[in-house]
Design an enzyme around this catalytic site. Structure first.
Site, PDB file in Angstrom:
ATOM      1  N   GLU A   1      12.753  17.067 -20.508  1.00 62.38           N
ATOM      2  CA  GLU A   1      13.247  18.070 -18.874  1.00 62.38           C
ATOM      3  C   GLU A   1      15.181  18.392 -18.958  1.00 62.38           C
ATOM      4  O   GLU A   1      15.250  19.424 -18.838  1.00 62.38           O
ATOM      5  CB  GLU A   1      13.566  16.649 -17.862  1.00 62.38           C
ATOM      6  CG  GLU A   1      14.663  15.786 -18.169  1.00 62.38           C
ATOM      7  CD  GLU A   1      14.609  14.315 -19.023  1.00 62.38           C
ATOM      8  OE1 GLU A   1      15.208  13.254 -18.549  1.00 62.38           O
ATOM      9  OE2 GLU A   1      13.349  14.218 -19.719  1.00 62.38           O
TER      10      GLU A   1
ATOM     11  N   CYS B   1      11.261   8.707 -21.337  1.00 61.74           N
ATOM     12  CA  CYS B   1      12.221   7.340 -21.905  1.00 61.74           C
ATOM     13  C   CYS B   1      12.021   5.537 -21.414  1.00 61.74           C
ATOM     14  O   CYS B   1      11.003   5.329 -21.398  1.00 61.74           O
ATOM     15  CB  CYS B   1      13.586   7.222 -21.515  1.00 61.74           C
ATOM     16  SG  CYS B   1      14.792   6.506 -22.583  1.00 61.74           S
TER      17      CYS B   1
ATOM     18  N   HIS C   1      13.664  12.968 -24.214  1.00 57.51           N
ATOM     19  CA  HIS C   1      13.483  13.261 -23.187  1.00 57.51           C
ATOM     20  C   HIS C   1      12.964  15.195 -22.995  1.00 57.51           C
ATOM     21  O   HIS C   1      13.764  15.983 -23.568  1.00 57.51           O
ATOM     22  CB  HIS C   1      14.657  13.478 -22.297  1.00 57.51           C
ATOM     23  CG  HIS C   1      15.831  12.387 -22.158  1.00 57.51           C
ATOM     24  ND1 HIS C   1      15.192  11.600 -20.687  1.00 57.51           N
ATOM     25  CD2 HIS C   1      15.895  11.866 -22.521  1.00 57.51           C
ATOM     26  CE1 HIS C   1      15.773  10.687 -21.032  1.00 57.51           C
ATOM     27  NE2 HIS C   1      16.015  10.137 -22.133  1.00 57.51           N
TER      28      HIS C   1
END
Length: 172
Positions: free
Chosen positions: A105, A15, A103
């Protein structure tokens, strides 16, 4: 930034981290008034990108950004774009530096764990030999070597972090 980059180690910017890398290497990030928030679909552009090994060419990810890459740095390639045509992943051709605008994660990104595993194991060449028992034993040894015969005080809030620290200190 310069200190981290001087070590010539693999880097993955996620990001804002990806945007920071783009700017650091001479590209440009720009706010154009609209962003991508929530679920998005990306198309993998660069089939030989190590981060997308064994990842479907079209996959769903989680976006959360108001800025976008406006100009790529020299010697960098776009490895994926969102369905909106916005650059979603990039990498340097000359070293192991990568960026995801999305993202990986979060659970909302399909195959995100696999993308991170590709970075950890295929780029960084880390070994999957970590165990909690090794961590505990190594940490206790490190505490003993650091403290030696000195006295130590631990403030315990009752939260997970301070409870683990106090338990390790007591064992040491």
């Amino acid at each position: 930034n310069k200190i981290i980059l001087s070590h010539k180690i693999p880097l993955l910017g996620i990001c804002y981290g990806a945007q920071l890398l783009i700017e650091e290497f001479g590209g440009r990030v720009k706010n154009i008034g609209s962003g991508e928030y929530g679920p998005a679909s990306i198309d993998i552009q660069e089939s030989n990108s190590i981060l997308f090994e064994n990842i479907p060419k079209k996959t769903n990810v989680w976006m959360s950004h108001g800025d976008r890459i406006d100009r790529m740095p020299t010697d960098w390639v776009v490895t994926s774009k969102s369905d909106n045509g916005i650059i979603a992943a990039v990498e340097s051709k000359n070293n192991y530096i990568f960026g995801f605008q999305f993202h990986p994660e979060v659970v909302h990104t399909n195959n995100g764990k696999d993308m991170l595993k590709n970075f950890i194991f295929n780029v960084c060449n880390a070994k999957a030999n970590w165990t909690s028992e090794n961590f505990i034993n190594n940490t206790i040894t490190e505490i003993r070597e650091t403290v030696k015969d000195s006295k130590v005080m631990c403030a315990l809030s009752g939260g997970v972090d301070s409870t683990v620290v106090s338990t390790l200190m007591k064992k040491a």
